[in-house]
Scaffold this motif. Sequence first.
Motif, PDB file in Angstrom:
ATOM      1  N   LEU A  23       0.843  -1.195   0.000  1.00 19.26           N
ATOM      2  CA  LEU A  23       0.000   0.000   0.000  1.00 19.26           C
ATOM      3  C   LEU A  23       0.875   1.242   0.000  1.00 19.26           C
ATOM      4  CD1 LEU A  23      -2.659  -1.042   2.660  1.00 19.26           C
ATOM      5  CD2 LEU A  23      -2.787  -1.257   0.167  1.00 19.26           C
ATOM      6  N   ASP A  24       0.407   2.287  -0.697  1.00 15.11           N
ATOM      7  CA  ASP A  24       1.108   3.562  -0.649  1.00 15.11           C
ATOM      8  C   ASP A  24       0.504   4.409   0.468  1.00 15.11           C
ATOM      9  OD1 ASP A  24      -1.270   4.616  -1.637  1.00 15.11           O
ATOM     10  OD2 ASP A  24      -0.435   5.171  -3.586  1.00 15.11           O
ATOM     11  N   GLU A  25       0.929   5.672   0.576  1.00 15.41           N
ATOM     12  CA  GLU A  25       0.455   6.542   1.661  1.00 15.41           C
ATOM     13  C   GLU A  25      -1.036   6.833   1.584  1.00 15.41           C
ATOM     14  OE1 GLU A  25       1.968   8.969  -1.699  1.00 15.41           O
ATOM     15  OE2 GLU A  25       2.924   7.480  -0.456  1.00 15.41           O
ATOM     16  N   ASN A  26      -1.652   6.592   0.422  1.00 13.61           N
ATOM     17  CA  ASN A  26      -3.095   6.806   0.259  1.00 13.61           C
ATOM     18  C   ASN A  26      -3.897   5.519   0.414  1.00 13.61           C
ATOM     19  OD1 ASN A  26      -2.698   9.580  -0.367  1.00 13.61           O
ATOM     20  ND2 ASN A  26      -2.079   8.985  -2.431  1.00 13.61           N
ATOM     21  N   GLY A  27      -3.230   4.425   0.753  1.00 12.36           N
ATOM     22  CA  GLY A  27      -3.917   3.153   0.926  1.00 12.36           C
ATOM     23  C   GLY A  27      -4.195   2.417  -0.369  1.00 12.36           C
ATOM     24  N   ILE A  30       0.055  -0.746  -4.819  1.00  9.51           N
ATOM     25  CA  ILE A  30       0.998  -0.411  -5.883  1.00  9.51           C
ATOM     26  C   ILE A  30       2.120  -1.443  -5.909  1.00  9.51           C
ATOM     27  CG2 ILE A  30       0.533   2.073  -5.759  1.00  9.51           C
ATOM     28  CD1 ILE A  30       3.242   2.384  -4.310  1.00  9.51           C
ATOM     29  N   GLU A  31       2.829  -1.517  -7.020  1.00  9.16           N
ATOM     30  CA  GLU A  31       4.003  -2.381  -7.160  1.00  9.16           C
ATOM     31  C   GLU A  31       5.151  -1.801  -6.331  1.00  9.16           C
ATOM     32  OE1 GLU A  31       4.287  -5.222  -8.960  1.00  9.16           O
ATOM     33  OE2 GLU A  31       2.226  -5.109  -9.697  1.00  9.16           O
ATOM     34  N   ALA A  32       5.878  -2.675  -5.652  1.00  5.92           N
ATOM     35  CA  ALA A  32       7.030  -2.213  -4.879  1.00  5.92           C
ATOM     36  C   ALA A  32       8.149  -1.754  -5.820  1.00  5.92           C
ATOM     37  CB  ALA A  32       7.529  -3.306  -3.951  1.00  5.92           C
ATOM     38  N   ASP A  33       8.380  -2.491  -6.908  1.00  3.14           N
ATOM     39  CA  ASP A  33       9.367  -2.113  -7.932  1.00  3.14           C
ATOM     40  C   ASP A  33      10.693  -1.642  -7.354  1.00  3.14           C
ATOM     41  OD1 ASP A  33       7.879  -2.773 -10.168  1.00  3.14           O
ATOM     42  OD2 ASP A  33       6.910  -0.820 -10.277  1.00  3.14           O
ATOM     43  N   GLY A  34      11.219  -2.359  -6.359  1.00  3.25           N
ATOM     44  CA  GLY A  34      12.521  -2.024  -5.798  1.00  3.25           C
ATOM     45  C   GLY A  34      12.503  -0.889  -4.801  1.00  3.25           C
ATOM     46  N   ARG A  35      11.334  -0.314  -4.517  1.00  5.33           N
ATOM     47  CA  ARG A  35      11.255   0.759  -3.522  1.00  5.33           C
ATOM     48  C   ARG A  35      11.294   0.169  -2.115  1.00  5.33           C
ATOM     49  NH1 ARG A  35       6.697   3.901  -6.875  1.00  5.33           N
ATOM     50  NH2 ARG A  35       5.978   1.767  -7.034  1.00  5.33           N
ATOM     51  N   GLN A  36      11.599   0.997  -1.157  1.00  2.78           N
ATOM     52  CA  GLN A  36      11.620   0.558   0.224  1.00  2.78           C
ATOM     53  C   GLN A  36      10.202   0.297   0.721  1.00  2.78           C
ATOM     54  OE1 GLN A  36      13.816   3.656   2.261  1.00  2.78           O
ATOM     55  NE2 GLN A  36      15.658   2.415   2.173  1.00  2.78           N
ATOM     56  N   VAL A  37      10.099  -0.687   1.619  1.00  3.00           N
ATOM     57  CA  VAL A  37       8.829  -1.027   2.250  1.00  3.00           C
ATOM     58  C   VAL A  37       9.019  -0.899   3.753  1.00  3.00           C
ATOM     59  CG1 VAL A  37       7.117  -2.846   2.632  1.00  3.00           C
ATOM     60  CG2 VAL A  37       8.189  -2.599   0.375  1.00  3.00           C
ATOM     61  N   GLN A  38       8.086  -0.211   4.408  1.00  2.87           N
ATOM     62  CA  GLN A  38       8.093  -0.109   5.856  1.00  2.87           C
ATOM     63  C   GLN A  38       7.191  -1.219   6.388  1.00  2.87           C
ATOM     64  OE1 GLN A  38       6.500   3.540   7.430  1.00  2.87           O
ATOM     65  NE2 GLN A  38       7.677   3.312   9.309  1.00  2.87           N
ATOM     66  N   TYR A  39       7.751  -2.103   7.209  1.00  3.95           N
ATOM     67  CA  TYR A  39       7.044  -3.291   7.677  1.00  3.95           C
ATOM     68  C   TYR A  39       6.420  -3.033   9.047  1.00  3.95           C
ATOM     69  CZ  TYR A  39       9.309  -5.609   3.843  1.00  3.95           C
ATOM     70  OH  TYR A  39       9.722  -5.963   2.587  1.00  3.95           O
ATOM     71  N   HIS A  40       5.110  -3.298   9.133  1.00  7.04           N
ATOM     72  CA  HIS A  40       4.373  -3.104  10.383  1.00  7.04           C
ATOM     73  C   HIS A  40       3.942  -4.427  11.000  1.00  7.04           C
ATOM     74  CE1 HIS A  40       4.211   1.163   9.599  1.00  7.04           C
ATOM     75  NE2 HIS A  40       3.798   0.893   8.386  1.00  7.04           N
ATOM     76  N   ILE A 122       1.841  -9.871   5.051  1.00  7.53           N
ATOM     77  CA  ILE A 122       2.723  -8.813   5.488  1.00  7.53           C
ATOM     78  C   ILE A 122       1.937  -7.522   5.472  1.00  7.53           C
ATOM     79  CG2 ILE A 122       4.750  -7.456   4.865  1.00  7.53           C
ATOM     80  CD1 ILE A 122       6.037 -10.036   3.978  1.00  7.53           C
ATOM     81  N   ASP A 123       2.030  -6.771   6.563  1.00  8.37           N
ATOM     82  CA  ASP A 123       1.445  -5.441   6.635  1.00  8.37           C
ATOM     83  C   ASP A 123       2.583  -4.471   6.366  1.00  8.37           C
ATOM     84  OD1 ASP A 123       0.097  -3.100   7.176  1.00  8.37           O
ATOM     85  OD2 ASP A 123      -0.084  -3.482   9.329  1.00  8.37           O
ATOM     86  N   GLY A 124       2.578  -3.891   5.178  1.00  9.82           N
ATOM     87  CA  GLY A 124       3.675  -3.013   4.797  1.00  9.82           C
ATOM     88  C   GLY A 124       3.214  -1.847   3.966  1.00  9.82           C
TER      89      GLY A 124
END
Length: 129
Positions: A23-27, A30-40, A122-124
């Motif tokens: 999920l992005d900041e708007n919920g 989206i594809e992660a595509d090598g971006r960082q993921v914050q894991y909750h 995973i909640d990320g």
Amino acid sequence: DDHQGISYPVQYIRTFPHVGKGLDENGQMIEADGRQVQYHGFMLDIEAGTIPPQGALLPEVTVRYSDDRGRTYSGSVLLQLGPEGAYLTWPTLKGGLGIARDRMWEVQWAGDGATALNGAWIDGKVLHD
């Protein structure tokens, strides 16, 4: 598992593939595509309540993760699989799981009862670089 007349619990180990979406900041998904993921959170979907305890010890599953494609791993965290009959147990890690670009998760357990690993959630949150 038997060896020379001695019965040993079967050892299981499973490493999950990389996270592909989040999920992005708007919920929005989206594809992660090598971006960082914050894991909750990390929740394991595993058949629970089927392994008899060893004395007073309840069966456990070991969870660890790698942020470098499996070269090194975090310290192990033990999660209970629940006592016999607790079939709705969901081993879960929550909060403080950090940020990574390419995290892999590994679970390991042993036991004399039937267990089926169905998957994990995973909640990320996918972060924008």
